[in-house]
Scaffold this active site. Structure first.
Site, PDB file in Angstrom:
ATOM      1  N   LEU A 161      -8.038  -9.289  -2.872  1.00 22.37           N
ATOM      2  CA  LEU A 161      -8.554  -9.484  -4.221  1.00 22.37           C
ATOM      3  C   LEU A 161      -8.866  -8.173  -4.931  1.00 22.37           C
ATOM      4  O   LEU A 161      -9.431  -8.180  -6.032  1.00 22.37           O
ATOM      5  CB  LEU A 161      -9.800 -10.375  -4.188  1.00 22.37           C
ATOM      6  CG  LEU A 161      -9.569 -11.788  -3.651  1.00 22.37           C
ATOM      7  CD1 LEU A 161     -10.857 -12.602  -3.698  1.00 22.37           C
ATOM      8  CD2 LEU A 161      -8.476 -12.504  -4.436  1.00 22.37           C
ATOM      9  N   CYS A 162      -8.499  -7.043  -4.322  1.00 21.72           N
ATOM     10  CA  CYS A 162      -8.668  -5.750  -4.972  1.00 21.72           C
ATOM     11  C   CYS A 162      -7.526  -5.497  -5.956  1.00 21.72           C
ATOM     12  O   CYS A 162      -6.381  -5.886  -5.711  1.00 21.72           O
ATOM     13  CB  CYS A 162      -8.692  -4.623  -3.938  1.00 21.72           C
ATOM     14  SG  CYS A 162     -10.280  -4.411  -3.130  1.00 21.72           S
ATOM     15  N   HIS A 163      -7.851  -4.831  -7.062  1.00 21.53           N
ATOM     16  CA  HIS A 163      -6.827  -4.484  -8.041  1.00 21.53           C
ATOM     17  C   HIS A 163      -6.041  -3.256  -7.571  1.00 21.53           C
ATOM     18  O   HIS A 163      -6.561  -2.420  -6.830  1.00 21.53           O
ATOM     19  CB  HIS A 163      -7.466  -4.186  -9.404  1.00 21.53           C
ATOM     20  CG  HIS A 163      -8.127  -5.376 -10.021  1.00 21.53           C
ATOM     21  ND1 HIS A 163      -9.391  -5.785  -9.663  1.00 21.53           N
ATOM     22  CD2 HIS A 163      -7.693  -6.244 -10.968  1.00 21.53           C
ATOM     23  CE1 HIS A 163      -9.721  -6.855 -10.376  1.00 21.53           C
ATOM     24  NE2 HIS A 163      -8.716  -7.157 -11.171  1.00 21.53           N
ATOM     25  N   MET A 199     -14.065   0.426  -3.104  1.00 21.18           N
ATOM     26  CA  MET A 199     -13.306  -0.040  -1.945  1.00 21.18           C
ATOM     27  C   MET A 199     -12.280   0.979  -1.495  1.00 21.18           C
ATOM     28  O   MET A 199     -11.983   1.092  -0.295  1.00 21.18           O
ATOM     29  CB  MET A 199     -12.622  -1.371  -2.252  1.00 21.18           C
ATOM     30  CG  MET A 199     -13.575  -2.508  -2.593  1.00 21.18           C
ATOM     31  SD  MET A 199     -14.956  -2.658  -1.430  1.00 21.18           S
ATOM     32  CE  MET A 199     -14.097  -2.884   0.115  1.00 21.18           C
ATOM     33  N   GLU A 200     -11.746   1.748  -2.421  1.00 24.70           N
ATOM     34  CA  GLU A 200     -10.795   2.799  -2.046  1.00 24.70           C
ATOM     35  C   GLU A 200     -11.483   3.880  -1.211  1.00 24.70           C
ATOM     36  O   GLU A 200     -10.929   4.366  -0.216  1.00 24.70           O
ATOM     37  CB  GLU A 200     -10.169   3.408  -3.309  1.00 24.70           C
ATOM     38  CG  GLU A 200      -9.080   2.577  -3.942  1.00 24.70           C
ATOM     39  CD  GLU A 200      -9.584   1.289  -4.591  1.00 24.70           C
ATOM     40  OE1 GLU A 200      -8.768   0.393  -4.841  1.00 24.70           O
ATOM     41  OE2 GLU A 200     -10.805   1.192  -4.868  1.00 24.70           O
ATOM     42  N   ASP A 214      -7.704   6.079  17.504  1.00 22.93           N
ATOM     43  CA  ASP A 214      -6.346   5.995  18.047  1.00 22.93           C
ATOM     44  C   ASP A 214      -5.921   7.311  18.699  1.00 22.93           C
ATOM     45  O   ASP A 214      -5.284   7.307  19.755  1.00 22.93           O
ATOM     46  CB  ASP A 214      -5.373   5.628  16.929  1.00 22.93           C
ATOM     47  CG  ASP A 214      -3.941   5.594  17.415  1.00 22.93           C
ATOM     48  OD1 ASP A 214      -3.618   4.755  18.287  1.00 22.93           O
ATOM     49  OD2 ASP A 214      -3.128   6.415  16.936  1.00 22.93           O
TER      50      ASP A 214
END
Length: 245
Positions: A161-163, A199-200, A214
């Site tokens: 739902l992120c643009h 969010m980015e 990792d």
């Protein structure tokens, strides 16, 4: 066993469906069933049980079980309950409680920034290997930095739902912290647009932290990624925000 006999056994177990007046079947089916079959069925019942079953019988346990059954609508027809009033602040939740993507077309374009951080706890043994650049996969911090930048650019692909934002800048810094044998990661994202880049920034530090894991997992599986959080944001309707202020 003959079909009529099987029916008789079934009716004996559930005698509530039989009455002397209606014989073996309800009168609403009498036009559909041959009278000869009905007579044959009742004769078999009498020959097996010696008498017709009682017209009615009370089964309190069965009645109680049936009364307690609950029936729900199929998933496809289920309606969401009206959400509480305090959910109106959740912009990704529709009026009926369903998920939605926010329409930002009416918002103004403003300069927006966001700063996020996280910590990767390595332990002393792995910390010393990373510090000496002796991990088998190579430069841990350098690879994680590039991974974090790339992760920020892929945020809208990872979070549904992120643009899709046209980022103008992404910064990811990683620092070895000898006090707790960890890697401190800081990420910053910027854009000029209609929605924020929080969010980015958090995706950047999360992906960088996963990359550290990792790169080091061959030396230890006891590595922890913690404290992923937003530290500061600017721009947009809510303006400036900083953790702790």
């Amino acid at each position: 066993m003959f079909p009529t006999l099987r029916r008789a056994m079934f009716l004996r177990r559930f005698p509530t469906v039989i009455s002397p007046a209606k014989r073996a079947f309800s009168s609403k089916f009498s036009d559909e069933i041959d009278l000869r079959i009905l007579n044959e069925l009742n004769q078999e019942m009498q020959s097996i049980f010696g008498a017709e079953p009682p017209a009615t019988m009370d089964y309190p346990e069965l009645n109680s079980s049936i009364g307690s059954l609950e029936f729900t609508k199929p998933e496809s027809s289920r309606q969401y309950e009206q959400p509480p009033k305090d959910m109106s602040k959740l912009t990704h939740v529709g009026v009926s409680g369903e998920a939605q993507m926010v329409d930002v077309s009416s918002k103004d374009n403003t300069k927006r920034t966001a700063l996020a951080c996280c910590k990767v706890i390595l332990g002393k043994t792995v910390f010393d290997l990373v510090l000496a650049n002796q991990m088998g996969k190579g430069d841990v911090l350098g690879v994680a930095k590039i991974a974090g930048i790339n992760g920020a650019k892929q945020t809208s692909s990872l979070l549904p739902l992120c643009h899709n934002i046209a980022l103008t800048h992404v910064r990811v810094d990683l620092r070895l912290n000898p006090e707790d044998f960890s890697v401190d990661i800081e990420g910053e994202a910027s854009c000029t647009g209609k929605t924020g880049v929080e969010m980015e920034a958090m995706t950047a530090v999360s992906v960088a932290g996963l990359t550290v894991y990792d790169m080091c997992k061959a030396a230890s599986k006891d590595i922890s990624i913690t404290d992923v959080r937003l530290e500061r944001k600017t721009g947009g309707k809510s303006g400036y925000w900083s953790r702790g202020e």
